[in-house]
Design a protein around this motif. Structure first.
Motif, mmCIF file in Angstrom:
data_model
loop_
_atom_site.group_PDB
_atom_site.id
_atom_site.type_symbol
_atom_site.label_atom_id
_atom_site.label_comp_id
_atom_site.label_asym_id
_atom_site.label_seq_id
_atom_site.Cartn_x
_atom_site.Cartn_y
_atom_site.Cartn_z
ATOM 1 N N VAL A 1 0.858 -1.228 0.089
ATOM 2 C CA VAL A 1 -0.136 0.274 -0.341
ATOM 3 C C VAL A 1 1.212 1.277 0.346
ATOM 4 O O VAL A 1 1.350 1.288 0.752
ATOM 5 C CB VAL A 1 -0.882 0.075 1.018
ATOM 6 C CG1 VAL A 1 -1.470 0.821 1.237
ATOM 7 C CG2 VAL A 1 -1.402 -1.175 1.082
ATOM 8 N N LYS B 1 0.088 4.418 -1.050
ATOM 9 C CA LYS B 1 -0.706 6.324 -0.669
ATOM 10 C C LYS B 1 -0.623 6.485 -0.325
ATOM 11 O O LYS B 1 0.745 6.423 1.203
ATOM 12 C CB LYS B 1 -1.881 5.653 -0.199
ATOM 13 C CG LYS B 1 -1.988 5.102 1.042
ATOM 14 C CD LYS B 1 -3.893 5.287 1.506
ATOM 15 C CE LYS B 1 -3.105 4.408 3.304
ATOM 16 N NZ LYS B 1 -4.544 4.003 3.701
ATOM 17 N N ILE C 1 -8.027 0.969 -3.049
ATOM 18 C CA ILE C 1 -8.666 0.742 -2.260
ATOM 19 C C ILE C 1 -9.501 1.254 -1.648
ATOM 20 O O ILE C 1 -9.896 0.581 -0.210
ATOM 21 C CB ILE C 1 -7.020 0.124 -1.082
ATOM 22 C CG1 ILE C 1 -6.303 0.806 -0.939
ATOM 23 C CG2 ILE C 1 -6.633 -1.003 -2.038
ATOM 24 C CD1 ILE C 1 -5.232 0.455 0.047
ATOM 25 N N MET D 1 -13.301 -7.631 0.346
ATOM 26 C CA MET D 1 -12.201 -6.952 1.110
ATOM 27 C C MET D 1 -12.498 -6.292 2.266
ATOM 28 O O MET D 1 -14.136 -5.950 2.173
ATOM 29 C CB MET D 1 -11.559 -6.241 0.496
ATOM 30 C CG MET D 1 -10.563 -5.240 1.079
ATOM 31 S SD MET D 1 -10.926 -3.936 2.496
ATOM 32 C CE MET D 1 -11.100 -2.107 0.596
ATOM 33 N N MET E 1 -12.110 -5.324 7.082
ATOM 34 C CA MET E 1 -11.249 -4.367 8.175
ATOM 35 C C MET E 1 -11.406 -4.965 9.187
ATOM 36 O O MET E 1 -12.922 -4.953 9.056
ATOM 37 C CB MET E 1 -11.211 -3.055 7.524
ATOM 38 C CG MET E 1 -9.638 -2.900 6.740
ATOM 39 S SD MET E 1 -10.130 -0.955 6.640
ATOM 40 C CE MET E 1 -11.181 -0.208 5.337
ATOM 41 N N MET F 1 -3.664 -5.842 7.726
ATOM 42 C CA MET F 1 -2.940 -4.143 7.533
ATOM 43 C C MET F 1 -1.425 -5.224 8.311
ATOM 44 O O MET F 1 -1.172 -5.609 8.592
ATOM 45 C CB MET F 1 -3.753 -3.744 8.011
ATOM 46 C CG MET F 1 -5.237 -3.289 6.695
ATOM 47 S SD MET F 1 -6.364 -1.996 6.775
ATOM 48 C CE MET F 1 -5.317 -0.675 7.587
ATOM 49 N N SER F 2 -0.952 -3.703 7.882
ATOM 50 C CA SER F 2 0.520 -3.513 9.347
ATOM 51 C C SER F 2 0.063 -4.217 10.161
ATOM 52 O O SER F 2 1.352 -4.513 10.859
ATOM 53 C CB SER F 2 0.432 -2.205 8.700
ATOM 54 O OG SER F 2 1.519 -1.524 7.479
ATOM 55 N N ARG G 1 -2.820 -6.258 2.973
ATOM 56 C CA ARG G 1 -3.152 -4.832 1.873
ATOM 57 C C ARG G 1 -2.412 -3.811 3.467
ATOM 58 O O ARG G 1 -2.462 -3.966 3.836
ATOM 59 C CB ARG G 1 -3.965 -3.861 2.132
ATOM 60 C CG ARG G 1 -5.297 -5.183 1.016
ATOM 61 C CD ARG G 1 -5.843 -3.729 0.985
ATOM 62 N NE ARG G 1 -6.724 -3.845 2.612
ATOM 63 C CZ ARG G 1 -7.688 -4.242 3.070
ATOM 64 N NH1 ARG G 1 -8.002 -5.465 3.214
ATOM 65 N NH2 ARG G 1 -7.952 -4.151 4.330
ATOM 66 N N VAL G 2 -0.383 -3.679 3.037
ATOM 67 C CA VAL G 2 0.482 -3.686 3.899
ATOM 68 C C VAL G 2 1.001 -2.074 3.575
ATOM 69 O O VAL G 2 1.298 -2.655 2.302
ATOM 70 C CB VAL G 2 1.619 -4.583 4.802
ATOM 71 C CG1 VAL G 2 2.707 -4.192 5.334
ATOM 72 C CG2 VAL G 2 0.838 -6.164 5.131
ATOM 73 N N GLY G 3 1.260 -1.079 4.341
ATOM 74 C CA GLY G 3 1.309 -0.021 3.936
ATOM 75 C C GLY G 3 2.978 0.430 4.876
ATOM 76 O O GLY G 3 3.884 0.554 4.813
ATOM 77 N N THR G 4 2.163 0.866 6.262
ATOM 78 C CA THR G 4 2.940 1.318 6.787
ATOM 79 C C THR G 4 5.147 0.813 7.307
ATOM 80 O O THR G 4 5.745 1.218 7.065
ATOM 81 C CB THR G 4 2.331 1.717 8.826
ATOM 82 O OG1 THR G 4 1.207 2.740 8.049
ATOM 83 C CG2 THR G 4 3.042 2.613 9.340
ATOM 84 N N ARG H 1 2.790 7.721 7.451
ATOM 85 C CA ARG H 1 2.206 8.524 6.062
ATOM 86 C C ARG H 1 2.311 9.648 6.246
ATOM 87 O O ARG H 1 2.692 10.350 6.848
ATOM 88 C CB ARG H 1 1.246 7.611 5.286
ATOM 89 C CG ARG H 1 0.982 7.219 4.749
ATOM 90 C CD ARG H 1 -0.105 6.193 3.978
ATOM 91 N NE ARG H 1 -0.684 5.787 5.802
ATOM 92 C CZ ARG H 1 -1.164 4.431 5.800
ATOM 93 N NH1 ARG H 1 -0.857 3.594 5.134
ATOM 94 N NH2 ARG H 1 -1.209 4.307 6.684
HETATM 95 C C1 LIG Z 1 -4.248 2.853 4.222
HETATM 96 C C2 LIG Z 1 -4.934 1.254 3.876
HETATM 97 C C3 LIG Z 1 -4.088 -0.078 3.636
HETATM 98 C C4 LIG Z 1 -2.583 -0.221 4.552
HETATM 99 O O1 LIG Z 1 -2.216 0.522 6.144
HETATM 100 P P1 LIG Z 1 -1.051 0.320 6.757
HETATM 101 O O2 LIG Z 1 -2.194 0.168 8.426
HETATM 102 O O3 LIG Z 1 -0.361 1.320 6.432
HETATM 103 O O4 LIG Z 1 -0.802 -1.072 6.652
HETATM 104 C C5 LIG Z 1 -5.420 -0.860 3.540
HETATM 105 N N1 LIG Z 1 -6.425 -1.776 3.534
HETATM 106 C C6 LIG Z 1 -6.964 -0.306 3.111
HETATM 107 C C7 LIG Z 1 -8.292 -0.358 2.803
HETATM 108 C C8 LIG Z 1 -6.153 1.120 3.707
HETATM 109 O O5 LIG Z 1 -6.711 2.342 3.032
#
Ligand SMILES: *Cc1c(COP(=O)(O)O)cnc(C)c1O
Length: 224
Positions: free
Chosen positions: A26, A28, A70, A154, A156, A197-198, A213-216, A222
């Motif tokens: 992820v 963004k 996403i 999908m 959360m 996620m993270s 879905r991993v960002g941080t 961010r």
């Molecule tokens: C931003 C986001 C993520 C990633 O989140 P992190 O905590 O940074 O891993 C995953 N899924 C969705 C829908 C998001 O908006």
């Protein structure tokens, strides 16, 4: 020396070995340079939550990147997104789905989507309630779609430290997926459960996620 983005991707992929799950990075709010480092490490699926940002990154990345959308998709952005997106993970209403289908058909292409299911405690999260989703498939409403493949769901988990609660949320998402699949064996390619996620992806994988879905945890915090 290996950069830290590459190292983190490698580490996560190592932990995913032996599971069904694949990693969406992820990206963004992170610059193209960071995405390039991830790409160099072999990462191909990238997740973005804003259409403008995704479109601005497309020309700066290799063609074999698979872009996942996403975020909440605004109806006036659908048309611009469609030619570039590999998977829309966040279909949160029948109205949006109908519009996506109509615009995709007009372009003469097809699109893959996931239905977003809402199981978390927070009111702010969007998506179908599990019972709404069940109802949608029970009515076989998807049979009217002409250019759209529904590939899965999908969701959360609640934003909490309570691991039991998180596990229950992931179980509920997976249960919803299994129920739909059992009810609609004619839905071909319905094989994706995007969750984790993270902060919670290991729990999600334990509960049967196929896409995390991993960002941080890859790119750091961010800068909004
Ligand atoms: C931003 C986001 C993520 C990633 O989140 P992190 O905590 O940074 O891993 C995953 N899924 C969705 C829908 C998001 O908006």
């Amino acid at each position: 020396m290996e950069n830290s983005i590459a190292a983190k991707i490698r580490e996560i992929n190592l932990q995913l070995e032996g599971s069904e799950a694949q990693l969406v990075a992820v990206s963004k709010f992170h610059p193209v340079e960071a995405l390039r480092q991830a790409y160099e490490a072999g990462q191909r699926m990238f997740g973005e939550s804003r259409v403008q940002e995704l479109l601005s990154k497309v020309p700066h990345m290799p063609e074999d990147v698979q872009w996942h959308f996403i975020g909440h998709l605004q109806t006036n952005k659908v048309k611009a997104l469609l030619p570039h997106v590999s998977l829309i993970e966040s279909i949160d209403s029948e109205r949006l789905l109908a519009l996506v289908d109509k615009e995709t058909l007009k372009l003469g292409i097809t699109v893959r989507v996931l239905m977003q299911v809402h199981v978390a405690q927070e009111e702010t999260k969007t998506g179908f309630l599990p019972e709404e989703l069940t109802d949608y498939f029970k009515r076989r409403a998807y049979e009217t779609l002409q250019a759209t493949h529904i590939c899965g769901i999908m969701g959360m988990a609640s934003n909490t430290e309570d691991k039991d609660r998180i596990r229950e949320d992931f179980k509920a998402i997976r249960r919803s997926f299994d129920e739909i699949r059992a009810m609609c064996p004619d839905l071909r390619g319905f094989d994706t459960v995007s969750m984790g996620m993270s902060g919670d992806w290991p729990e999600a994988v334990q509960q049967g996620s196929t896409l995390i879905r991993v960002g941080t945890a890859i790119f750091g915090h961010r800068q909004y």
